[in-house]
Design an enzyme around this catalytic site. Structure first.
Site, PDB file in Angstrom:
ATOM      1  N   TRP A 141       0.851  -1.204   0.000  1.00 58.36           N
ATOM      2  CA  TRP A 141       0.000   0.000   0.000  1.00 58.36           C
ATOM      3  C   TRP A 141       0.878   1.241   0.000  1.00 58.36           C
ATOM      4  CZ3 TRP A 141      -4.699  -0.894  -1.366  1.00 58.36           C
ATOM      5  CH2 TRP A 141      -5.655   0.127  -1.323  1.00 58.36           C
ATOM      6  N   ASP A 184      -0.016  11.121  -0.271  1.00 58.86           N
ATOM      7  CA  ASP A 184      -1.093  12.099  -0.151  1.00 58.86           C
ATOM      8  C   ASP A 184      -2.417  11.417   0.170  1.00 58.86           C
ATOM      9  OD1 ASP A 184      -1.674  10.883  -2.599  1.00 58.86           O
ATOM     10  OD2 ASP A 184      -2.164  12.766  -3.600  1.00 58.86           O
ATOM     11  N   GLU A 233      -3.507   8.607  -1.908  1.00 59.15           N
ATOM     12  CA  GLU A 233      -2.670   7.414  -1.742  1.00 59.15           C
ATOM     13  C   GLU A 233      -1.853   7.097  -2.990  1.00 59.15           C
ATOM     14  OE1 GLU A 233      -5.991   4.733  -0.507  1.00 59.15           O
ATOM     15  OE2 GLU A 233      -5.015   4.859   1.457  1.00 59.15           O
ATOM     16  N   GLU A 234      -1.492   8.140  -3.735  1.00 58.19           N
ATOM     17  CA  GLU A 234      -0.793   7.928  -5.003  1.00 58.19           C
ATOM     18  C   GLU A 234       0.555   8.626  -5.074  1.00 58.19           C
ATOM     19  OE1 GLU A 234      -4.865   7.676  -7.765  1.00 58.19           O
ATOM     20  OE2 GLU A 234      -3.675   9.517  -7.712  1.00 58.19           O
ATOM     21  N   GLU A 277     -18.799   6.693  -4.568  1.00 55.88           N
ATOM     22  CA  GLU A 277     -17.580   7.501  -4.573  1.00 55.88           C
ATOM     23  C   GLU A 277     -17.555   8.467  -5.754  1.00 55.88           C
ATOM     24  OE1 GLU A 277     -13.137   6.218  -3.717  1.00 55.88           O
ATOM     25  OE2 GLU A 277     -13.667   5.708  -5.792  1.00 55.88           O
TER      26      GLU A 277
END
Length: 587
Positions: free
Chosen positions: A152, A208, A211-212, A434
């Protein structure tokens, strides 16, 4: 509807009446159009119910989550969001805490269950480390509170700051209601750990909020600054100290200025990813550090500051030409907003979270201008204001002036336009995913996203301006040092040992409060909502004005289920009834 004796069955009902979750099939019919206020009034209890449905141990969609654990979504594939994220959970609980302080007493048990769960999660060793070696920045956990050990984007350093901010909000409530010892013994150890992490690691890169990107994130630095400032003040109020908060907050603020590039806020620096830096990260940073007592401070990027407004325009305009559903929408008119224009996740689409954020920042700015009694147009913000008055010039416009009136009216309509975009692309049942498709508007990605529900509610609350979150004293910490120093401080880490709130049951004594789930199968039409009332204060004392809103989070045509969890006193006879409220307010 008939009244029933209930308390003797409460414990059994918690486990026996939880329905299973089913994904919706096909494209849902879009919501019928009416006035925006009517839409918000009808959707708000659905959104709150959707949040509560995603919180263990008795949320109807929690999928067996542990007590106090907030799941991101019930979706288990394409994508699998059946985890608990520290960031998403903290943002959601900050909303619930503000709702509780605003008068929704039924949320207290949920809040305290969350706090107890966080005390336990802080102690779970994970791939990011242990309590004192970096583990607090682990982004997500399994819903049984065990570590997620897969690959992750880690660490994510916004989580500890956001959790501290949420708990400080509840701690302030406890202090103001004569429960300083509870705030000090239960909340402070958790908060202190998170603040220690922030003061030690704020100057380190990390992933960030999407998550990238592994770099320095505006959102992360902004919320870290707030946590340190508010943490120092809260510590003093309960007889504690946080010297590292005081020493590091000015340097964090100094670094925060680095994200302004002269035209807009660059979302991530210390990276080389080929992106423009135009990103919802920056709007979210401003609204989650909004201080209702602040002036239009550029240094903290308050919503009414010229930099935040200039950035808002650049961000929104970046989506006008790339989404089919935005085709033909002119500048100064609301449009669907995504994460960043280069996004390719699920082909890169608008998100409900970010479209709501575009509205919320403007509502916050309007509140600040009204409080200050004027608005200021600078060379930096001029392009933003020209979208609403092509002849406007730089200067200060008092609240009694015609220009102030015309500008604020136009900007309020602009903000409302973003909420209308959400209404247009929301299905008739009010459940929020989302994303929505960039060309068709159909919902995509994770269903019933907790953060989407929370974002809708925070934007709706900002629109009403009836109640504002407490100030975090930003006006005492808005002057960056002349010289930035890449510093850090070492704070204490300690295992939280006390998590038993005075109104919660003990393991060895007869419980004083029991979480009871009420389920009702009742077909409703658009605009109708179902409430619960009864003969105790937690159920509104028979008042249809103070009843408990039920959730339609699992409502389907074949099973029109309404549900809600309420904390009730054990050993007390309870009578209750359900009632419907029409879209116009009639019971």
């Amino acid at each position: 509807m008939s009244l029933f004796r209930f308390m003797s069955l409460a414990v059994a009902l918690i486990s026996s009446l939880r329905p299973s979750f089913a994904l919706p099939s096909g494209i849902l019919e879009t919501r019928a159009s009416g006035s925006l206020s009517s839409f918000i009034s009808a959707e708000s209890p659905i959104a709150l119910g959707g949040i509560l449905a995603n919180i263990g141990p008795s949320g109807v969609n929690d999928q067996g989550a542990a007590s106090g654990i907030v799941i991101a979504s019930p979706s288990t594939s394409n994508p699998d969001y059946l985890y608990t994220w520290t960031r998403d959970s903290a943002l959601t609980l900050k909303l619930l805490i503000d709702e509780f302080i605003g008068g929704n007493s039924s949320l207290q048990l949920t809040i305290e269950n969350y706090i107890t769960a966080q005390a336990n999660l802080q102690q779970v060793s994970n791939p990011s480390g242990s309590l004192s070696t970096g583990g607090l920045a682990e982004p997500k956990f399994n819903i049984d509170m065990t570590a997620f050990t897969g690959a992750w984007g880690r660490p994510q350093r916004d989580g500890p700051a956001l959790r501290a901010t949420a708990l400080i909000a509840y701690g302030k409530y406890l202090v103001s209601n004569g429960q300083k010892s509870t705030a000090s013994s239960i909340l402070w150890p958790i908060i202190s750990n998170d603040l220690s992490y922030v003061m030690q690691n704020w100057n380190q890169t990390g992933f960030d909020l999407w998550e990238e990107v592994d770099g320095s994130s505006f959102f992360t630095i902004a919320v870290q600054h707030r946590a340190l400032v508010e943490g120092a003040s809260f510590a003093t109020s309960i007889g504690q100290t946080c010297s590292g908060c005081t020493s590091q907050a000015p340097q964090v603020l100094c670094f925060l200025q680095s994200f302004w590039n002269g035209e807009y806020i660059t979302a991530n620096i210390n990276v080389n990813n080929g992106r423009s830096g135009k990103d919802a990260n920056t709007l979210l940073g401003s609204i989650h550090t909004f201080d209702p007592a602040a002036s239009c401070d550029d240094s903290t990027f308050q919503p009414c500051s010229d930099k935040a407004l200039a950035n808002h325009k650049v961000f929104v305009d970046s989506f006008r030409s790339i989404y089919g559903i935005n085709s033909g929408i002119a500048e100064g008119t609301a449009a669907a907003c995504g994460r960043y224009p280069e996004d390719v996740y699920y082909n890169g689409n608008p998100w409900y979270i970010n479209t709501a954020a575009a509205a919320e920042l403007l509502y916050d700015a309007l509140y600040q201008w009204d409080k200050l009694g004027s608005l200021v147009v600078t060379s930096t913000s001029l392009a933003f204001f020209k979208d609403f008055d092509s002849s406007v010039a730089t200067g200060t416009y008092a609240s009694g002036s015609a220009t102030y009136s015309s500008l604020t009216t136009a900007i309020r309509n602009y903000a409302d336009g973003f909420m209308s975009v959400i209404e247009k692309y929301m299905p008739a049942n009010g459940l929020i995913s989302e994303q929505f498709d960039r060309n068709t508007g159909a919902q995509l990605s994770a269903v019933q996203l907790t953060w989407s529900y929370a974002s809708f509610l925070t934007a709706s609350n900002a629109r009403s301006s009836l109640s504002q979150p407490a100030s975090w004293s930003s006006s005492t910490a808005n002057a960056p040092p002349t010289t930035c120093v890449a510093s850090s401080a070492t704070g204490p880490y300690a295992t939280p040992t006390s998590s038993l709130f005075p109104n919660q049951p003990t393991p060895t004594c007869t419980s004083t409060s029991v979480a009871v789930t009420f389920d009702l199968t009742e077909t409703t039409t658009y605009g109708e909502n179902v409430f619960l009332t009864g003969n105790v204060s937690a159920l509104g004392d028979w008042s249809t004005s103070n009843g408990v809103a039920m959730s339609a989070g699992s409502y389907t045509a074949s099973e029109p289920l309404w549900s809600v969890e309420v904390g009730l006193q054990a050993g007390t006879g309870v009578e209750y009834k359900y009632y419907k409220v029409e879209s116009g307010g009639a019971v």
